[in-house]
Design a protein around this motif. Sequence first.
Motif, PDB file in Angstrom:
ATOM      1  N   LYS A 177       3.278  -5.526  16.424  1.00  0.00           N
ATOM      2  CA  LYS A 177       2.347  -5.494  15.286  1.00  0.00           C
ATOM      3  C   LYS A 177       3.068  -5.415  13.930  1.00  0.00           C
ATOM      4  O   LYS A 177       2.556  -5.905  12.935  1.00  0.00           O
ATOM      5  CB  LYS A 177       1.405  -4.285  15.416  1.00  0.00           C
ATOM      6  N   ILE A 178       4.236  -4.772  13.900  1.00  0.00           N
ATOM      7  CA  ILE A 178       4.913  -4.637  12.601  1.00  0.00           C
ATOM      8  C   ILE A 178       5.835  -5.809  12.302  1.00  0.00           C
ATOM      9  O   ILE A 178       6.204  -6.028  11.159  1.00  0.00           O
ATOM     10  CB  ILE A 178       5.724  -3.317  12.479  1.00  0.00           C
ATOM     11  N   VAL A 179       6.203  -6.569  13.339  1.00  0.00           N
ATOM     12  CA  VAL A 179       7.165  -7.643  13.131  1.00  0.00           C
ATOM     13  C   VAL A 179       6.581  -8.679  12.158  1.00  0.00           C
ATOM     14  O   VAL A 179       5.411  -9.036  12.230  1.00  0.00           O
ATOM     15  CB  VAL A 179       7.590  -8.271  14.486  1.00  0.00           C
ATOM     16  N   GLY A 180       7.381  -9.059  11.193  1.00  0.00           N
ATOM     17  CA  GLY A 180       6.924 -10.034  10.208  1.00  0.00           C
ATOM     18  C   GLY A 180       6.012  -9.454   9.142  1.00  0.00           C
ATOM     19  O   GLY A 180       5.475 -10.182   8.322  1.00  0.00           O
ATOM     20  N   SER A 181       5.794  -8.127   9.158  1.00  0.00           N
ATOM     21  CA  SER A 181       4.946  -7.511   8.132  1.00  0.00           C
ATOM     22  C   SER A 181       5.715  -6.360   7.490  1.00  0.00           C
ATOM     23  O   SER A 181       6.790  -6.006   7.948  1.00  0.00           O
ATOM     24  CB  SER A 181       3.672  -6.951   8.770  1.00  0.00           C
ATOM     25  N   ASP A 182       5.134  -5.788   6.423  1.00  0.00           N
ATOM     26  CA  ASP A 182       5.834  -4.648   5.837  1.00  0.00           C
ATOM     27  C   ASP A 182       5.159  -3.336   6.239  1.00  0.00           C
ATOM     28  O   ASP A 182       5.322  -2.318   5.597  1.00  0.00           O
ATOM     29  CB  ASP A 182       5.931  -4.802   4.316  1.00  0.00           C
ATOM     30  N   ARG A 183       4.364  -3.372   7.309  1.00  0.00           N
ATOM     31  CA  ARG A 183       3.653  -2.159   7.726  1.00  0.00           C
ATOM     32  C   ARG A 183       4.609  -1.171   8.375  1.00  0.00           C
ATOM     33  O   ARG A 183       5.540  -1.554   9.076  1.00  0.00           O
ATOM     34  CB  ARG A 183       2.559  -2.529   8.721  1.00  0.00           C
ATOM     35  N   MET A 184       4.328   0.112   8.165  1.00  0.00           N
ATOM     36  CA  MET A 184       5.177   1.110   8.804  1.00  0.00           C
ATOM     37  C   MET A 184       4.591   1.457  10.172  1.00  0.00           C
ATOM     38  O   MET A 184       3.376   1.482  10.351  1.00  0.00           O
ATOM     39  CB  MET A 184       5.302   2.357   7.918  1.00  0.00           C
ATOM     40  N   PRO A 185       5.444   1.709  11.142  1.00  0.00           N
ATOM     41  CA  PRO A 185       4.963   1.928  12.516  1.00  0.00           C
ATOM     42  C   PRO A 185       3.947   3.067  12.624  1.00  0.00           C
ATOM     43  O   PRO A 185       2.992   2.955  13.390  1.00  0.00           O
ATOM     44  CB  PRO A 185       6.235   2.232  13.304  1.00  0.00           C
ATOM     45  N   GLU A 186       4.127   4.150  11.821  1.00  0.00           N
ATOM     46  CA  GLU A 186       3.188   5.264  11.968  1.00  0.00           C
ATOM     47  C   GLU A 186       1.761   4.858  11.575  1.00  0.00           C
ATOM     48  O   GLU A 186       0.795   5.347  12.156  1.00  0.00           O
ATOM     49  CB  GLU A 186       3.636   6.519  11.207  1.00  0.00           C
ATOM     50  N   ASP A 187       1.644   3.930  10.623  1.00  0.00           N
ATOM     51  CA  ASP A 187       0.313   3.475  10.231  1.00  0.00           C
ATOM     52  C   ASP A 187      -0.344   2.695  11.362  1.00  0.00           C
ATOM     53  O   ASP A 187      -1.547   2.833  11.609  1.00  0.00           O
ATOM     54  CB  ASP A 187       0.401   2.582   8.976  1.00  0.00           C
ATOM     55  N   VAL A 188       0.446   1.864  12.036  1.00  0.00           N
ATOM     56  CA  VAL A 188      -0.091   1.073  13.150  1.00  0.00           C
ATOM     57  C   VAL A 188      -0.531   2.003  14.282  1.00  0.00           C
ATOM     58  O   VAL A 188      -1.604   1.834  14.869  1.00  0.00           O
ATOM     59  CB  VAL A 188       0.962   0.063  13.667  1.00  0.00           C
ATOM     60  N   VAL A 189       0.283   3.013  14.551  1.00  0.00           N
ATOM     61  CA  VAL A 189      -0.036   3.967  15.616  1.00  0.00           C
ATOM     62  C   VAL A 189      -1.353   4.674  15.292  1.00  0.00           C
ATOM     63  O   VAL A 189      -2.232   4.807  16.156  1.00  0.00           O
ATOM     64  CB  VAL A 189       1.115   4.986  15.786  1.00  0.00           C
ATOM     65  N   ALA A 190      -1.513   5.093  14.036  1.00  0.00           N
ATOM     66  CA  ALA A 190      -2.739   5.785  13.623  1.00  0.00           C
ATOM     67  C   ALA A 190      -3.939   4.853  13.751  1.00  0.00           C
ATOM     68  O   ALA A 190      -4.973   5.216  14.305  1.00  0.00           O
ATOM     69  CB  ALA A 190      -2.594   6.274  12.190  1.00  0.00           C
ATOM     70  N   GLU A 191      -3.745   3.618  13.297  1.00  0.00           N
ATOM     71  CA  GLU A 191      -4.844   2.659  13.318  1.00  0.00           C
ATOM     72  C   GLU A 191      -5.309   2.355  14.743  1.00  0.00           C
ATOM     73  O   GLU A 191      -6.485   2.245  15.026  1.00  0.00           O
ATOM     74  CB  GLU A 191      -4.369   1.384  12.629  1.00  0.00           C
ATOM     75  N   LEU A 192      -4.351   2.222  15.657  1.00  0.00           N
ATOM     76  CA  LEU A 192      -4.706   1.886  17.044  1.00  0.00           C
ATOM     77  C   LEU A 192      -5.125   3.118  17.832  1.00  0.00           C
ATOM     78  O   LEU A 192      -5.475   3.024  18.998  1.00  0.00           O
ATOM     79  CB  LEU A 192      -3.526   1.217  17.744  1.00  0.00           C
ATOM     80  N   GLY A 193      -5.039   4.284  17.187  1.00  0.00           N
ATOM     81  CA  GLY A 193      -5.369   5.526  17.880  1.00  0.00           C
ATOM     82  C   GLY A 193      -4.477   5.732  19.085  1.00  0.00           C
ATOM     83  O   GLY A 193      -4.866   6.287  20.104  1.00  0.00           O
ATOM     84  N   MET A 194      -3.260   5.254  18.970  1.00  0.00           N
ATOM     85  CA  MET A 194      -2.317   5.349  20.087  1.00  0.00           C
ATOM     86  C   MET A 194      -1.789   6.758  20.200  1.00  0.00           C
ATOM     87  O   MET A 194      -1.594   7.442  19.216  1.00  0.00           O
ATOM     88  CB  MET A 194      -1.127   4.457  19.784  1.00  0.00           C
ATOM     89  N   GLN A 195      -1.577   7.140  21.400  1.00  0.00           N
ATOM     90  CA  GLN A 195      -0.971   8.434  21.600  1.00  0.00           C
ATOM     91  C   GLN A 195      -0.355   8.441  22.970  1.00  0.00           C
ATOM     92  O   GLN A 195      -0.902   7.874  23.893  1.00  0.00           O
ATOM     93  CB  GLN A 195      -2.043   9.513  21.544  1.00  0.00           C
TER      94      GLN A 195
END
Length: 474
Positions: free
Chosen positions: A392-410
Amino acid sequence: MTAWEPVIGLEVHAQLLTRTKAFCGCSTAYGAPPNTQVCPVCLGLPGALPVLNGEAVRMAVRTALALSCTIKPHSRFARKNYFYPDLPKGYQISQYDEPFSERGHLVIEGEGGERRIGITRVHMEEDAGKNVHGASVSVVDLNRAGVPLVEIVGEPDLRSATEAAEYLRVLRDVLVFIGVNDGNLEEGSFRCDANVSIRPAGAKELGTRVELKNINSFRFVERAIAHEINRQTALVEGGGRVVQETRGWKEGEGTSYSLRSKEEAQDYRYFPDPDLPPLVLDAMFVEEVRASLPELPRDKRDRFVREMGLTPQAAGVLTGHPRVAAFFEEAATLHGQPARVANFVQSEVLRDVTTHGLAATIPVTARQVAGLLRLVDAGTISGKQAKEVYAKIVGSDRMPEDVVAELGMQQVSDASAIEEVCRRVVEQNPKQAEQLRAGKTALLGFFVGQVMKETKGSANPQLVNDVLRRLLGI
Ligand code: ADP
Ligand code: MG
Ligand code: ZN
């Protein structure tokens, strides 16, 4: 039966990455329309005078120093005369009996361990133009005429086609790391002539050599040399004699053909170029260039092994390109555990990296990678989830923690939730459970896999392992 020993010496021409040509101000940019980057000097018009490009000298000295050559304070340019349509002056400006550097070496990984391959000399010269052959006419593009080159003449120290290809790779990496050449064989900015001879094993004298011209890939070089060694061996064993000549390589057919009998130096009627003063390199200039040299690939690789605990294998991969090496080092420093970063970069990131000459496209930043691995360290996500987040972060400037929060991953580290899934999986696979209890311990991996599948990779693998072992009594 005589055993034959192959002897190979390579001459490499590498284009120096200056903005302008060696003796005039014309641009060296690749791919411009034909004959748009020319002037009276590089067209060889009467009365035009060459002026040496200082940046080309700096890069040539850089090359020679990186190859451990001795720099000569006083050297000279010479005219190498020959007649060819792509050579408007009728001679090439080169260096002959007074090159600016000599006696260096390059260390390579040979078949029987480390090998030191001698470098006879590094000298400067200019490139010729390019003949372009159409169906009914041939035309000449002189954009490349006068582009600065270094010629790196290797000693006949190589003993197999594989070793020759390895030498070329190591040499190319050095030139790319020190920023003087883009290492591009296909575009012709790094070209190689291979001299090949054979002699009875143990003999001191060199056999008669054949020169293979301008082969434009590492694979072709290796194939062409291997083919030439076989050709000469068959010839000599059949009672024939090798004649000194220049041969071309037909990759499609895997064969070589005679181009011409080899010129001797006297055919070129070398003489000092009266238009150029001697090249004087003072010690201060040379020391300044030496001090500006970056860490060379081999030293970098050794340091990655010694100081970062990488395997030689991983260190080799991660020092394959200067930008990749810099990226890895930054991520390793940010994260703090180089070996883990190395694993992740090799297994995930490198797949998405493309390089072209000195440039590299790396679709994530070192900060993103370090941040992602930190989430795994903290137990927030599993290693498997890390791959998903990476995608999800590849090719973007998103930080991994934001993606984790967004996907509700745990990562599920709740022992009772994991135990429930483990119990179910064991119940659903009674046969395997029985075999495992009976000693077929390799089946544990199967159960772990099933649990990970059920939890979509979110379960803490260590915990899954522990619970399964307990439930299965192993
Ligand atoms: P040129 O090819 O321009 O005449 P040299 O005579 O100096 O230049 O040789 C150039 C290259 O040929 C060097 O790389 C050298 O190592 C290699 N070479 C010379 N003699 C042999 C030989 N008998 N077998 C294999 N390589 C050789
Ligand atoms: Mg030659
Ligand atoms: Zn010009």
